[in-house]
Design a protein around this motif. Structure first.
Motif, short mmCIF file in Angstrom:
data_model
loop_
_atom_site.label_atom_id
_atom_site.label_comp_id
_atom_site.label_asym_id
_atom_site.label_seq_id
_atom_site.Cartn_x
_atom_site.Cartn_y
_atom_site.Cartn_z
N LYS A 26 0.81 -1.22 0.00
CA LYS A 26 0.00 0.00 0.00
C LYS A 26 0.85 1.27 0.00
O LYS A 26 0.41 2.30 -0.50
CB LYS A 26 -0.91 0.03 1.23
CG LYS A 26 -2.06 -0.92 1.18
CD LYS A 26 -3.16 -0.31 0.39
CE LYS A 26 -4.38 -1.20 0.48
NZ LYS A 26 -5.50 -0.62 -0.19
N GLU A 29 1.57 2.88 -3.45
CA GLU A 29 0.33 3.42 -4.00
C GLU A 29 -0.04 4.73 -3.33
O GLU A 29 -0.48 5.68 -3.99
CB GLU A 29 -0.81 2.42 -3.81
CG GLU A 29 -0.65 1.14 -4.62
CD GLU A 29 -1.70 0.10 -4.26
OE1 GLU A 29 -2.71 0.47 -3.63
OE2 GLU A 29 -1.49 -1.06 -4.62
N MET A 30 0.17 4.79 -2.03
CA MET A 30 -0.13 6.03 -1.30
C MET A 30 0.82 7.14 -1.73
O MET A 30 0.40 8.30 -1.88
CB MET A 30 -0.03 5.79 0.21
CG MET A 30 -1.14 4.91 0.75
SD MET A 30 -0.93 4.44 2.48
CE MET A 30 -0.68 5.98 3.28
N ARG A 32 2.26 7.44 -4.68
CA ARG A 32 1.85 7.87 -6.02
C ARG A 32 0.64 8.80 -5.94
O ARG A 32 0.55 9.80 -6.64
CB ARG A 32 1.51 6.66 -6.88
CG ARG A 32 2.69 6.12 -7.62
CD ARG A 32 2.28 5.06 -8.63
NE ARG A 32 3.19 3.94 -8.46
CZ ARG A 32 2.91 2.79 -7.87
NH1 ARG A 32 1.70 2.55 -7.43
NH2 ARG A 32 3.83 1.86 -7.74
N GLY A 33 -0.31 8.43 -5.11
CA GLY A 33 -1.50 9.27 -4.94
C GLY A 33 -1.15 10.64 -4.39
O GLY A 33 -1.70 11.65 -4.83
N LEU A 34 -0.23 10.68 -3.45
CA LEU A 34 0.20 11.96 -2.88
C LEU A 34 0.91 12.79 -3.94
O LEU A 34 0.69 14.00 -4.05
CB LEU A 34 1.13 11.72 -1.68
CG LEU A 34 1.65 12.96 -0.98
CD1 LEU A 34 0.50 13.72 -0.34
CD2 LEU A 34 2.67 12.57 0.06
N LYS A 36 0.45 12.66 -7.22
CA LYS A 36 -0.54 13.14 -8.18
C LYS A 36 -1.31 14.33 -7.62
O LYS A 36 -1.56 15.31 -8.32
CB LYS A 36 -1.52 12.03 -8.54
CG LYS A 36 -0.94 10.99 -9.47
CD LYS A 36 -1.97 9.93 -9.78
CE LYS A 36 -1.39 8.82 -10.65
NZ LYS A 36 -2.38 7.77 -10.92
N SER A 37 -1.70 14.24 -6.36
CA SER A 37 -2.46 15.34 -5.76
C SER A 37 -1.60 16.60 -5.65
O SER A 37 -2.11 17.71 -5.83
CB SER A 37 -3.02 14.94 -4.41
OG SER A 37 -1.98 14.65 -3.51
N ARG A 39 0.80 17.43 -7.78
CA ARG A 39 0.89 17.96 -9.13
C ARG A 39 -0.39 18.71 -9.51
O ARG A 39 -0.34 19.76 -10.14
CB ARG A 39 1.16 16.84 -10.14
CG ARG A 39 2.64 16.55 -10.28
CD ARG A 39 2.89 15.50 -11.33
NE ARG A 39 3.23 14.29 -10.55
CZ ARG A 39 2.77 13.09 -10.77
NH1 ARG A 39 1.96 12.86 -11.77
NH2 ARG A 39 3.11 12.09 -10.00
#
Length: 90
Positions: A26, A29-30, A32-34, A36-37, A39
């Motif tokens: 996890k 994935e976390m 990557r999500g951080l 993206k947010s 950016r």
């Protein structure tokens, strides 16, 4: 008491706790999500700044103030007008 608040071994303990709580699958994935947010946030703030720039250019405030200095304004004396006397007529 909190002089050396964040030492390397503190970071290791936090990292171990995160791995135990979320698992090793996890965490990427976390991250990557951080990313993206972050950016998206950066792009939105850039868009807001670009929207504000044309509005200033249309008003001429930014361009005229940067190119021409303001002229000095002479101070004026403001006097208060005398109030008319209230006369009562009967």
């Amino acid at each position: 008491m909190f002089r050396n608040g964040l030492e390397p071994w503190h970071l290791i303990i936090v990292l171990v706790v995160l791995v135990l709580l979320f698992g090793s699958k996890k965490l990427p994935e976390m991250a990557r999500g951080l990313g993206k947010s972050m950016r998206i946030l950066k792009a939105e703030t850039k868009a807001l700044r670009e929207e504000d720039a044309p509005a200033e250019a249309q008003n001429g405030t930014a361009a005229s103030q940067a190119e021409q200095p303001r002229q000095a304004v002479e101070p004026t004396n403001v006097t208060k007008a005398a109030e008319p006397s209230k006369s009562t007529t009967a």
